[in-house]
Scaffold this motif. Structure first.
Motif, PDB file in Angstrom:
ATOM      1  N   LEU A   4       0.464  -1.005  -0.115  1.00 40.72           N
ATOM      2  CA  LEU A   4       0.316  -0.010  -0.225  1.00 40.72           C
ATOM      3  C   LEU A   4       0.923   1.155   0.344  1.00 40.72           C
ATOM      4  O   LEU A   4       0.851   2.532  -1.028  1.00 40.72           O
ATOM      5  N   LYS A   5       1.987   1.784   1.035  1.00 38.54           N
ATOM      6  CA  LYS A   5       3.104   2.350   0.833  1.00 38.54           C
ATOM      7  C   LYS A   5       3.158   3.159  -0.444  1.00 38.54           C
ATOM      8  O   LYS A   5       3.856   3.470  -0.624  1.00 38.54           O
ATOM      9  N   ALA A   6       3.886   1.865  -0.823  1.00 36.48           N
ATOM     10  CA  ALA A   6       4.632   1.905  -1.706  1.00 36.48           C
ATOM     11  C   ALA A   6       4.131   2.223  -3.667  1.00 36.48           C
ATOM     12  O   ALA A   6       4.262   3.086  -3.995  1.00 36.48           O
ATOM     13  N   ASN A   7       2.636   1.843  -3.438  1.00 29.24           N
ATOM     14  CA  ASN A   7       1.876   2.568  -4.346  1.00 29.24           C
ATOM     15  C   ASN A   7       0.856   3.399  -4.062  1.00 29.24           C
ATOM     16  O   ASN A   7       0.016   4.130  -4.634  1.00 29.24           O
ATOM     17  N   GLY A   8       1.651   4.728  -2.571  1.00 31.06           N
ATOM     18  CA  GLY A   8       0.796   5.548  -2.560  1.00 31.06           C
ATOM     19  C   GLY A   8      -0.787   5.713  -2.182  1.00 31.06           C
ATOM     20  O   GLY A   8      -1.337   6.697  -2.464  1.00 31.06           O
TER      21      GLY A   8
END
Length: 429
Positions: A4-8
């Protein structure tokens, strides 16, 4: 797991996006049985088969591909299935063997580099045209579903009765959703649907005849896969299998590219993890046909969830979960999905967002611009992503050859153009 974080993104955004996508596409569990009933397929068989295939394909997309692109039986293929049954005087169980065989071939192709090569072989200008064309397609679909645009004897389409309850509800929903978007409210598309549903309930358009009904699993339509191949040979269903195969391949590939570009998931001209994204559709088609539904496809309505912020498989995991829940709430889902004005505003707004891809087209170069223009024009006018792709793929190499730029072509692109020509010129669609 879903990066999730990597995909913003975050859990709340992904779940809201899943609800948004689900609400824009859930109509299929009502529409698909209604269409296939003309071929004699029982309502409950198609209803449950539609949910089963959607859950399997969408779960595969969520867990293995990590993309926010939902899978379910495609519109258009079900109508073609009915035509096959009625014109060739087949029993529907026999016709489903053609769907199953097409699904198995599709599955085998998805295990090869073929479909990933197909994605990279599509020129950048056509990829932009696909995104814009799908945008016009779904916006037109939203206007047509609500009666704002209707068929016309003099001009094919025309303005409908804007005083009709459904048109007024759709216009109100469109304005409410646009205001939420203008105010940068998170989940504006989903909130707009909820607000439109509340209005529909208090104006008497949305009525509920019960809420819960226990589902019952359908019997398998195809119990012996070996016999399925034998039926294709016995009834000479080769053309039917080829039609299902080509339309499914190109329809799904076009949709995936369009939605992935909108979500910013494309890496240059390629789609990472394309193998599993494409396998999701192939597996769902094969399993769905055994339970009694037509080929599945990636859903252009996934763009609504992407517009809400969906970027990962958590969006599609939510969609799959909601499809499972819908099996227990058939009366409720049927009531909501039966009111097109609730979901149509989201389709219209997402269409307006996707049309922005036209800025990536080199409009000053005819051999780049005109094929893209044909894609954009043909998709809404023919109501077929596959046919829109065909027009672009056929015209692109022809113009390149006659402008002396044939070195820009590769053999794979030429083969695809020939296959598209066969699809348009010789196969039913």
């Amino acid at each position: 797991m879903f990066q999730l974080k990597a995909n913003g993104t975050d859990v709340k955004t992904e779940v809201i996006s899943g609800f948004t996508t689900f609400l824009t596409m859930v109509y299929i569990i009502v529409v698909n049985p209604a269409i296939l009933s003309a071929a004699g397929v029982p309502f409950n068989t198609v209803f449950m088969a539609t949910i089963i295939s959607a859950v399997i394909g969408t779960l595969w997309m969520a867990l293995f591909a990590n993309y926010p692109i939902a899978i379910a039986p495609g519109l258009g293929m079900n109508a073609y299935f009915v035509t096959v049954v009625t014109t060739q005087k087949l029993d529907y169980t026999t016709a489903f063997t053609a769907v199953f065989v097409a699904g198995i071939i599709f599955l085998l192709l998805s295990l090869t580099p073929f479909r990933e090569k197909l994605i990279t072989a599509i020129p950048h200008t056509l990829k932009a045209g696909i995104t814009a064309g799908i945008g016009l397609f779904i916006a037109f679909l939203g206007f047509r579903m609500t009666g704002i645009i209707v068929k016309s004897d003099s001009n094919l389409v025309g303005l409908g009765d804007l005083h009709s309850p459904e048109a007024l509800l759709a216009i109100a929903g469109l304005l409410i959703t646009l205001i939420f978007l203008a105010l940068n409210v998170k989940g504006a598309l989903f909130i707009g649907m909820i607000a439109t549903g509340i209005i529909a309930f208090f104006t008497g358009e949305l009525k509920f005849n019960g809420f819960v009904k226990m589902p019952s699993m359908p019997d398998l339509v195809i119990t012996n896969p070996i016999h399925a191949f034998g039926d294709v040979v016995t009834y000479s269903l080769y053309g039917v299998v080829l039609s299902f195969l080509l339309i499914t391949i190109f329809d799904t590939t076009g949709t995936m590219i369009g939605v992935a570009k909108r979500a910013g998931l494309m890496k240059g001209e390629s789609l990472p993890n394309a193998k599993h994204a494409l396998l999701a559709d192939a597996v769902a088609t094969s399993v769905g046909s055994m339970f009694g539904t037509t080929p599945t496809s990636a859903y252009i309505e996934s763009s609504a969830g992407v517009a809400t912020g969906g970027r990962t498989g958590l969006t599609t995991l939510t969609v799959a979960g909601l499809f499972i829940v819908s099996a227990f709430f058939a009366p409720l889902v049927g009531a909501v999905s039966g009111i097109s004005a609730i979901t149509a505003p989201a389709l219209i707004i997402v269409g307006s967002m996707m049309i922005g891809a036209v800025k990536e087209i080199d409009w000053d170069t005819l051999d780049e611009a005109f094929p893209a223009f044909l894609v954009i024009l043909a998709m809404p006018l023919t109501s077929s992503i596959a046919i829109g792709l065909a027009f672009g793929f056929i015209s692109y190499p022809i113009l390149k050859v006659f402008t002396g730029k044939w070195r820009e072509l590769n053999w794979f692109l030429i083969v695809i153009a020939i296959l598209f020509f066969i699809l348009v010129a010789f196969l039913p669609h």
